[in-house]
Motif scaffolding. Structure first.
Motif, PDB file in Angstrom:
ATOM      1  N   VAL A 122       1.052  -1.232   0.085  1.00 25.86           N
ATOM      2  CA  VAL A 122       0.057  -0.027  -0.144  1.00 25.86           C
ATOM      3  C   VAL A 122       1.033   1.215  -0.050  1.00 25.86           C
ATOM      4  O   VAL A 122       1.731   1.552   0.956  1.00 25.86           O
ATOM      5  N   TYR A 123       0.639   2.124  -1.039  1.00 18.91           N
ATOM      6  CA  TYR A 123       1.394   3.324  -0.977  1.00 18.91           C
ATOM      7  C   TYR A 123       0.250   4.637  -0.697  1.00 18.91           C
ATOM      8  O   TYR A 123      -0.758   4.607  -1.072  1.00 18.91           O
ATOM      9  N   ALA A 124       0.761   5.534   0.265  1.00 21.34           N
ATOM     10  CA  ALA A 124      -0.009   6.693   0.600  1.00 21.34           C
ATOM     11  C   ALA A 124      -0.727   7.434  -0.689  1.00 21.34           C
ATOM     12  O   ALA A 124      -1.758   7.995  -0.651  1.00 21.34           O
ATOM     13  N   ASP A 125       0.604   7.686  -1.404  1.00 17.62           N
ATOM     14  CA  ASP A 125      -0.114   8.195  -2.707  1.00 17.62           C
ATOM     15  C   ASP A 125       1.039   8.184  -3.661  1.00 17.62           C
ATOM     16  O   ASP A 125       1.898   7.538  -3.329  1.00 17.62           O
ATOM     17  N   GLY A 126       0.840   8.635  -5.150  1.00 20.46           N
ATOM     18  CA  GLY A 126       1.884   8.042  -5.974  1.00 20.46           C
ATOM     19  C   GLY A 126       3.301   8.895  -5.804  1.00 20.46           C
ATOM     20  O   GLY A 126       4.324   8.447  -6.257  1.00 20.46           O
ATOM     21  N   SER A 127       3.385   9.813  -4.888  1.00 22.94           N
ATOM     22  CA  SER A 127       4.710  10.511  -4.627  1.00 22.94           C
ATOM     23  C   SER A 127       5.752   9.378  -3.789  1.00 22.94           C
ATOM     24  O   SER A 127       6.631   9.669  -3.847  1.00 22.94           O
ATOM     25  N   ARG A 128       4.938   8.441  -3.322  1.00 25.25           N
ATOM     26  CA  ARG A 128       5.724   7.477  -2.639  1.00 25.25           C
ATOM     27  C   ARG A 128       6.414   6.257  -3.523  1.00 25.25           C
ATOM     28  O   ARG A 128       7.327   5.452  -3.024  1.00 25.25           O
ATOM     29  N   LEU A 129       5.835   6.463  -4.482  1.00 27.01           N
ATOM     30  CA  LEU A 129       6.692   5.219  -5.656  1.00 27.01           C
ATOM     31  C   LEU A 129       7.930   5.466  -5.974  1.00 27.01           C
ATOM     32  O   LEU A 129       8.265   6.717  -6.275  1.00 27.01           O
ATOM     33  N   PRO A 130       8.672   4.647  -6.069  1.00 28.38           N
ATOM     34  CA  PRO A 130      10.258   4.821  -6.633  1.00 28.38           C
ATOM     35  C   PRO A 130      10.276   5.419  -7.860  1.00 28.38           C
ATOM     36  O   PRO A 130       9.219   5.195  -8.717  1.00 28.38           O
ATOM     37  N   GLY A 131      11.067   6.139  -8.225  1.00 25.34           N
ATOM     38  CA  GLY A 131      11.444   6.833  -9.483  1.00 25.34           C
ATOM     39  C   GLY A 131      12.786   6.958  -9.583  1.00 25.34           C
ATOM     40  O   GLY A 131      13.269   7.552 -10.539  1.00 25.34           O
ATOM     41  N   ASP A 132      13.488   5.923  -9.563  1.00 25.09           N
ATOM     42  CA  ASP A 132      14.822   5.698  -9.817  1.00 25.09           C
ATOM     43  C   ASP A 132      15.121   5.181 -11.126  1.00 25.09           C
ATOM     44  O   ASP A 132      14.111   4.568 -11.809  1.00 25.09           O
ATOM     45  N   ALA A 133      16.298   4.929 -11.485  1.00 24.57           N
ATOM     46  CA  ALA A 133      16.641   4.235 -12.982  1.00 24.57           C
ATOM     47  C   ALA A 133      16.120   2.693 -12.943  1.00 24.57           C
ATOM     48  O   ALA A 133      15.822   2.494 -13.834  1.00 24.57           O
ATOM     49  N   ASP A 134      16.089   2.097 -11.827  1.00 23.28           N
ATOM     50  CA  ASP A 134      15.556   0.782 -11.807  1.00 23.28           C
ATOM     51  C   ASP A 134      14.102   0.679 -11.892  1.00 23.28           C
ATOM     52  O   ASP A 134      13.509  -0.496 -12.199  1.00 23.28           O
ATOM     53  N   HIS A 135      13.365   1.874 -11.902  1.00 22.69           N
ATOM     54  CA  HIS A 135      11.850   1.915 -11.980  1.00 22.69           C
ATOM     55  C   HIS A 135      11.510   2.831 -12.946  1.00 22.69           C
ATOM     56  O   HIS A 135      10.972   3.844 -12.428  1.00 22.69           O
ATOM     57  N   PRO A 136      11.758   2.679 -14.309  1.00 19.02           N
ATOM     58  CA  PRO A 136      11.432   3.685 -15.272  1.00 19.02           C
ATOM     59  C   PRO A 136       9.841   3.816 -15.346  1.00 19.02           C
ATOM     60  O   PRO A 136       9.134   3.051 -14.910  1.00 19.02           O
ATOM     61  N   ALA A 137       9.579   5.028 -15.932  1.00 16.63           N
ATOM     62  CA  ALA A 137       8.151   5.362 -15.883  1.00 16.63           C
ATOM     63  C   ALA A 137       7.160   4.269 -16.744  1.00 16.63           C
ATOM     64  O   ALA A 137       6.063   4.268 -16.353  1.00 16.63           O
ATOM     65  N   ASP A 138       7.694   3.652 -17.592  1.00 14.61           N
ATOM     66  CA  ASP A 138       6.923   2.667 -18.682  1.00 14.61           C
ATOM     67  C   ASP A 138       6.766   1.283 -17.917  1.00 14.61           C
ATOM     68  O   ASP A 138       6.348   0.661 -18.445  1.00 14.61           O
ATOM     69  N   THR A 139       7.248   1.247 -16.624  1.00 14.27           N
ATOM     70  CA  THR A 139       7.139  -0.091 -16.130  1.00 14.27           C
ATOM     71  C   THR A 139       5.579  -0.141 -15.917  1.00 14.27           C
ATOM     72  O   THR A 139       4.912   0.552 -15.245  1.00 14.27           O
ATOM     73  N   PRO A 140       5.045  -1.590 -16.155  1.00 18.06           N
ATOM     74  CA  PRO A 140       3.420  -1.719 -15.965  1.00 18.06           C
ATOM     75  C   PRO A 140       3.488  -2.177 -14.471  1.00 18.06           C
ATOM     76  O   PRO A 140       4.086  -2.956 -14.146  1.00 18.06           O
ATOM     77  N   VAL A 141       1.992  -1.628 -13.918  1.00 24.33           N
ATOM     78  CA  VAL A 141       1.749  -1.899 -12.619  1.00 24.33           C
ATOM     79  C   VAL A 141       0.416  -2.148 -12.584  1.00 24.33           C
ATOM     80  O   VAL A 141      -0.356  -1.483 -13.499  1.00 24.33           O
ATOM     81  N   LEU A 142      -0.105  -3.006 -11.611  1.00 25.31           N
ATOM     82  CA  LEU A 142      -1.447  -3.191 -11.346  1.00 25.31           C
ATOM     83  C   LEU A 142      -1.673  -2.033 -10.027  1.00 25.31           C
ATOM     84  O   LEU A 142      -1.088  -2.283  -9.165  1.00 25.31           O
ATOM     85  N   VAL A 143      -2.883  -1.190 -10.164  1.00 25.37           N
ATOM     86  CA  VAL A 143      -3.134  -0.499  -9.187  1.00 25.37           C
ATOM     87  C   VAL A 143      -4.543  -0.830  -8.809  1.00 25.37           C
ATOM     88  O   VAL A 143      -5.603  -0.997  -9.630  1.00 25.37           O
ATOM     89  N   SER A 144      -4.927  -1.164  -7.521  1.00 21.75           N
ATOM     90  CA  SER A 144      -6.160  -1.609  -6.946  1.00 21.75           C
ATOM     91  C   SER A 144      -6.535  -0.861  -5.616  1.00 21.75           C
ATOM     92  O   SER A 144      -5.632  -0.125  -5.104  1.00 21.75           O
ATOM     93  N   GLU A 145      -7.781  -0.949  -5.414  1.00 19.25           N
ATOM     94  CA  GLU A 145      -8.428  -0.283  -4.158  1.00 19.25           C
ATOM     95  C   GLU A 145      -7.626  -1.494  -3.186  1.00 19.25           C
ATOM     96  O   GLU A 145      -7.226  -2.382  -3.286  1.00 19.25           O
ATOM     97  N   ILE A 146      -7.558  -0.674  -1.913  1.00 14.78           N
ATOM     98  CA  ILE A 146      -6.826  -1.541  -0.795  1.00 14.78           C
ATOM     99  C   ILE A 146      -7.885  -2.521  -0.252  1.00 14.78           C
ATOM    100  O   ILE A 146      -9.177  -2.158   0.196  1.00 14.78           O
ATOM    101  N   VAL A 147      -7.448  -3.710  -0.193  1.00 14.90           N
ATOM    102  CA  VAL A 147      -8.304  -4.722   0.598  1.00 14.90           C
ATOM    103  C   VAL A 147      -7.586  -5.485   1.826  1.00 14.90           C
ATOM    104  O   VAL A 147      -6.384  -5.735   1.598  1.00 14.90           O
ATOM    105  N   THR A 148      -8.469  -5.885   2.635  1.00 13.48           N
ATOM    106  CA  THR A 148      -7.638  -6.610   3.919  1.00 13.48           C
ATOM    107  C   THR A 148      -8.211  -8.038   3.573  1.00 13.48           C
ATOM    108  O   THR A 148      -9.349  -8.466   3.692  1.00 13.48           O
ATOM    109  N   PHE A 149      -6.994  -8.895   3.592  1.00 14.38           N
ATOM    110  CA  PHE A 149      -7.222 -10.314   3.225  1.00 14.38           C
ATOM    111  C   PHE A 149      -7.093 -10.841   4.678  1.00 14.38           C
ATOM    112  O   PHE A 149      -5.784 -10.817   5.354  1.00 14.38           O
ATOM    113  N   LEU A 150      -7.913 -11.849   5.302  1.00 12.72           N
ATOM    114  CA  LEU A 150      -8.008 -12.306   6.529  1.00 12.72           C
ATOM    115  C   LEU A 150      -6.922 -13.603   6.487  1.00 12.72           C
ATOM    116  O   LEU A 150      -6.074 -13.946   7.363  1.00 12.72           O
ATOM    117  N   VAL A 151      -7.009 -14.207   5.270  1.00 12.29           N
ATOM    118  CA  VAL A 151      -6.180 -15.266   4.974  1.00 12.29           C
ATOM    119  C   VAL A 151      -6.085 -15.731   3.632  1.00 12.29           C
ATOM    120  O   VAL A 151      -6.983 -15.398   2.821  1.00 12.29           O
TER     121      VAL A 151
END
Length: 274
Positions: A122-151
């Motif tokens: 969970v990231y508080a907002d997009g500014s917390r996502l890494p922005g270094d050379a190992d994580h270029p802007a075109d890296t695909p990611v899945l973004v979802s609502e926050i869910v609590t899994f019990l098991v």
């Protein structure tokens, strides 16, 4: 002394195998398969013309040796989660890029579709996502609502059915146990059967699907949902039967000449693996 190439099916492992690889190696040897523990990402000459290769290892290692071994790697589509009916996810999920996700100003759960190139959390907002050379802007990611899994449970799926399974987490903490020893066994298999019956054609014939019991605090309800899908050739087995896990791994990363027609759409390009 020259060591002859294997003359039957064999399993290739990376230089530093993890506990799952060790378990699968033991199962492979019990079947009479040779196990090749490589010293590095360069394939020995004696294996370059061998047939019957299978693999268990990470994406970088697989990318270095898969083409020379003439094996194919099966994996789910990046957008598989986003295409599932809501009844199997119970949350909104979007496939986007890291660059786009950085513009978000709301809390969100972010993860890579398959590879572990980014910490899934969970990231508080997009500014917390890494922005270094190992994580270029075109890296695909899945973004979802926050869910609590019990098991949460890991399912090794073969030909549209659960072939091996294990609990792996409780309340977000590692807690492996064989599925047969868990009180949710029947519910897990029932949910998986419905999912695979409805959406099984959208997955490779050998794949890992994680599912979990989620809590909706606002409504005071609980429901089963898909967590994610992963490639079987790089998934931890936890407390699942290693011999049955091996069945799935051998199909998920095996000789090109045995590739089934229905799996052609799920072959990972070698150029993208490394």
């Amino acid at each position: 002394m020259t060591i002859a190439a294997p003359t039957a099916d064999f399993l290739v492992l990376p230089p530093r195998p993890d506990s799952t690889a060790d378990l699968l190696a033991a199962s492979a040897r019990q079947r009479g398969m040779a196990v090749e523990l490589l010293s590095g990402p360069v394939l020995p000459d004696r294996l370059r013309h061998a047939t019957g290769a299978h693999l268990r290892g990470g994406p970088v290692f697989a990318g270095a040796v898969a083409e020379d071994l003439d094996l194919v790697l099966l994996e789910p589509d990046d957008d598989w989660l986003t295409r599932l009916p809501y009844e199997y996810t119970h949350r909104d999920i979007t496939l986007t890029t890291l660059g786009e996700a950085r513009w978000s100003r709301t809390p969100m759960f972010v993860k890579p579709p398959r590879d572990k190139s980014l910490t899934a959390c969970v990231y508080a907002d997009g500014s917390r996502l890494p922005g270094d050379a190992d994580h270029p802007a075109d890296t695909p990611v899945l973004v979802s609502e926050i869910v609590t899994f019990l098991v949460e449970y890991r399912l090794f799926v073969l030909d549209g059915t659960v072939h091996a399974a294990s609990r792996y987490a409780t309340h977000g903490r590692l807690d492996p146990a064989p599925l047969d020893a868990c009180p949710h066994r029947a519910a897990v298999l029932d949910f998986a059967a419905g999912l695979l019956d409805t959406c099984g054609d959208s997955l490779p014939s050998a794949v890992v699907v994680d599912v979990g019991l989620a809590s909706d605090a606002d409504r005071g309800t609980e429901h089963w949902a898909v967590v994610e899908a992963n490639m079987a050739w790089f998934s931890t087995s936890y407390a699942a039967d290693p011999d049955r896990v091996l069945d799935v791994v051998l199909r998920a990363a095996g000789p090109r000449d045995r590739l089934a027609v229905r799996d052609r759409a799920f072959v990972r390009p070698h150029a993208a693996v490394g």
